[in-house]
Write a protein that holds these residues in place. Structure first.
Motif, mmCIF file in Angstrom:
data_model
loop_
_atom_site.group_PDB
_atom_site.id
_atom_site.type_symbol
_atom_site.label_atom_id
_atom_site.label_comp_id
_atom_site.label_asym_id
_atom_site.label_seq_id
_atom_site.Cartn_x
_atom_site.Cartn_y
_atom_site.Cartn_z
ATOM 1 N N TYR A 226 50.174 38.619 29.258
ATOM 2 C CA TYR A 226 49.655 37.740 30.310
ATOM 3 C C TYR A 226 48.388 38.303 30.970
ATOM 4 O O TYR A 226 48.138 38.044 32.138
ATOM 5 N N TRP A 227 47.574 39.063 30.206
ATOM 6 C CA TRP A 227 46.394 39.648 30.827
ATOM 7 C C TRP A 227 45.394 38.574 31.249
ATOM 8 O O TRP A 227 44.683 38.742 32.263
ATOM 9 N N GLN A 228 45.346 37.451 30.506
ATOM 10 C CA GLN A 228 44.438 36.382 30.937
ATOM 11 C C GLN A 228 44.870 35.808 32.282
ATOM 12 O O GLN A 228 44.040 35.548 33.167
ATOM 13 N N LEU A 229 46.189 35.628 32.433
ATOM 14 C CA LEU A 229 46.714 35.114 33.693
ATOM 15 C C LEU A 229 46.455 36.090 34.836
ATOM 16 O O LEU A 229 46.122 35.678 35.964
ATOM 17 N N ALA A 233 44.304 35.321 38.121
ATOM 18 C CA ALA A 233 44.898 35.483 39.452
ATOM 19 C C ALA A 233 44.050 36.398 40.325
ATOM 20 O O ALA A 233 43.851 36.136 41.522
ATOM 21 N N ALA A 234 43.527 37.488 39.724
ATOM 22 C CA ALA A 234 42.667 38.399 40.478
ATOM 23 C C ALA A 234 41.377 37.703 40.913
ATOM 24 O O ALA A 234 40.920 37.858 42.063
ATOM 25 N N ALA A 235 40.786 36.913 40.005
ATOM 26 C CA ALA A 235 39.560 36.189 40.346
ATOM 27 C C ALA A 235 39.826 35.153 41.436
ATOM 28 O O ALA A 235 39.027 34.990 42.364
ATOM 29 N N ALA A 236 40.966 34.466 41.338
ATOM 30 C CA ALA A 236 41.313 33.467 42.353
ATOM 31 C C ALA A 236 41.549 34.124 43.714
ATOM 32 O O ALA A 236 41.120 33.600 44.750
ATOM 33 N N ALA A 237 42.234 35.277 43.693
ATOM 34 C CA ALA A 237 42.484 35.987 44.952
ATOM 35 C C ALA A 237 41.174 36.445 45.590
ATOM 36 O O ALA A 237 40.988 36.325 46.811
ATOM 37 N N ALA A 238 40.248 36.959 44.764
ATOM 38 C CA ALA A 238 38.956 37.389 45.292
ATOM 39 C C ALA A 238 38.178 36.208 45.863
ATOM 40 O O ALA A 238 37.560 36.309 46.932
ATOM 41 N N TYR A 239 38.234 35.069 45.157
ATOM 42 C CA TYR A 239 37.525 33.872 45.641
ATOM 43 C C TYR A 239 38.105 33.387 46.961
ATOM 44 O O TYR A 239 37.364 33.067 47.904
ATOM 45 N N LEU A 240 39.435 33.319 47.034
ATOM 46 C CA LEU A 240 40.076 32.846 48.263
ATOM 47 C C LEU A 240 39.815 33.794 49.420
ATOM 48 O O LEU A 240 39.610 33.351 50.564
ATOM 49 N N PHE A 241 39.801 35.107 49.118
ATOM 50 C CA PHE A 241 39.522 36.077 50.185
ATOM 51 C C PHE A 241 38.093 35.924 50.699
ATOM 52 O O PHE A 241 37.854 35.943 51.921
#
Length: 411
Positions: A226-229, A233-241
């Motif tokens: 699940y490395w793509q997931l 998730a890391a990119a989404a968390a950075a964007y939301l932050f």
């Protein structure tokens, strides 16, 4: 308002041409007549900015504008204004001699705006990535007080101190960043290549694995599958932050929390206090009223939580309260700052004392940045030790158990 290219003759018959901003051609003609020039030709400008457009390739190839460019510009503007060089002529000379083509385009835009009748501070406000809010505010103060020539050398010194502090922060964090990247890389290599190979060996051995080994194998399997997931998730968390901290409430909460961080929190607080004191001293020495000075300072502390406290101080001063009382009420200023504010109000030398407190905090920040690596190093060693311990318990202990089982089978 639109831009118009014009040609006109002055009282000596010399040809004048340029670009002006106006409601219509008649308004531009009226402005020219008011300056003693006779309009010859006025037509809508092909470039709404009033400056020659740069090609896409030119913008991509040109280096970005740095704080050093703005710092050098401040020194050059002071020299020209002291020599009584007209500002339009000075900007033209700086544009022609600028080694950074991106900054040359900014200067060209400033000239076009001034030619259209706008103030220098208003023209600078169109370039927020080049001129900070504080820089623009101080230029505006210089225009209001007629001391623009005295503002630029102080802005030069301010930018020099700020740039030196940024360089010290980058130098102090270089080693910790390298170690963290090395740890992350090592974990990635072990998870992707080492543990899967050991997992195959353990499965063939057909004996119960320790809990730590099962955890390592499960984590490695999850990462590989699940490395793509995980990246998403890391990119989404950075964007939301970034989006959260980009909002008013989110930035206020994060800036307040940053001051409570271990090790980094006190450094950030002292750096913010130094910026506050330096900015206030600069505004005070420029003859800016207290309420106006606090409004300017609130834009430069680079911390929404402290900026809110400065705005509370401004509101209190406007109500007739003392600066010391309003600063104490906010509950964010360090005791040494409050002490200097109190002495400064009593002696009438608050500008000089704030400059001294800025020097003191800048020295403190410089010292703590130099010792930052020494304080972070034990933490990094601790995490490296935990990583080695986990690998030892999860990989080498079962290997030892396998060896013991094989030995018993032989005997």
């Amino acid at each position: 308002m639109a831009y118009y290219d014009y040609k006109a003759r002055n009282s000596r018959g010399e040809l004048l041409q340029g670009t002006l901003e106006g409601a219509d051609q008649a308004a531009v003609a009226s402005y020219l007549l008011g300056t003693g020039a006779t309009p010859i030709d006025i037509r809508p400008s092909s470039n709404e900015s009033g400056a020659a457009p740069a090609s896409l390739l030119e913008r991509l190839m040109s280096p970005p504008v740095t704080s050093l460019d703005v710092q050098l510009f401040s020194r050059q503007m002071h020299t020209m204004l002291r020599a009584n060089v007209p500002i339009m002529q000075g900007l033209k000379g700086l544009e022609d001699s600028a080694s950074n083509k991106s900054f040359a385009r900014v200067l060209r835009s400033l000239r076009a705006a001034l030619d259209a009748g706008r103030e220098l501070s208003a023209a600078m406000r169109d370039h927020p990535k080049v001129f900070s809010q504080y820089y623009v505010s101080m230029v505006q103060v210089g225009e209001m007080t007629g001391r623009l020539g005295a503002i630029f050398p102080r802005l030069h010194d301010y930018l020099q101190l700020d740039r030196r502090m940024q360089e010290q922060i980058k130098a102090a964090l270089r080693y910790p960043k390298f170690v963290v990247f090395a740890i992350v890389g090592a974990i990635g290599v072990v998870s992707a290549f080492v543990i899967p190979q050991f997992a195959k060996i353990f499965m063939k051995a057909n004996f119960e694995l320790p809990f730590m080994t099962r955890m390592l194998i499960a984590a490695s399997s999850f990462t590989l599958n699940y490395w793509q997931l995980m990246l998403a998730a890391a990119a989404a968390a950075a964007y939301l932050f970034r989006r959260w901290t980009g909002g008013k409430d989110g930035r206020y909460a994060w800036d307040k929390q940053k001051l409570k961080l271990p090790i980094a929190g006190p450094i950030i607080l002292k750096g913010t206090m130094a910026r506050f004191a330096r900015s206030y001293a600069l505004a005070e020495e420029s003859g800016v009223p207290i309420s106006r000075a606090l409004s300017v300072v609130a834009r430069t502390v680079d911390n929404a939580y402290i900026a809110s406290a400065v705005e509370q101080m401004r509101d209190g001063v406007e109500r007739g309260e003392s600066l010391l009382r309003t600063a104490t009420t906010t509950g964010v200023f360090m005791p040494r700052v409050l002490q200097m504010i109190g002495v400064g109000e009593e002696t009438g030398e608050i500008g000089r004392l704030m400059s001294e407190i800025a020097d003191m905090y800048e020295e403190d920040v410089e010292y703590e940045l130099k010792t930052l690596v020494a304080r972070i190093e034990p933490i990094l060693i601790f995490f490296i030790g935990i990583l080695v311990l986990i690998l030892a318990l999860g990989v080498f202990v079962p290997m030892w158990d396998m060896g013991q089982v094989q030995t018993r089978r032989v005997h």
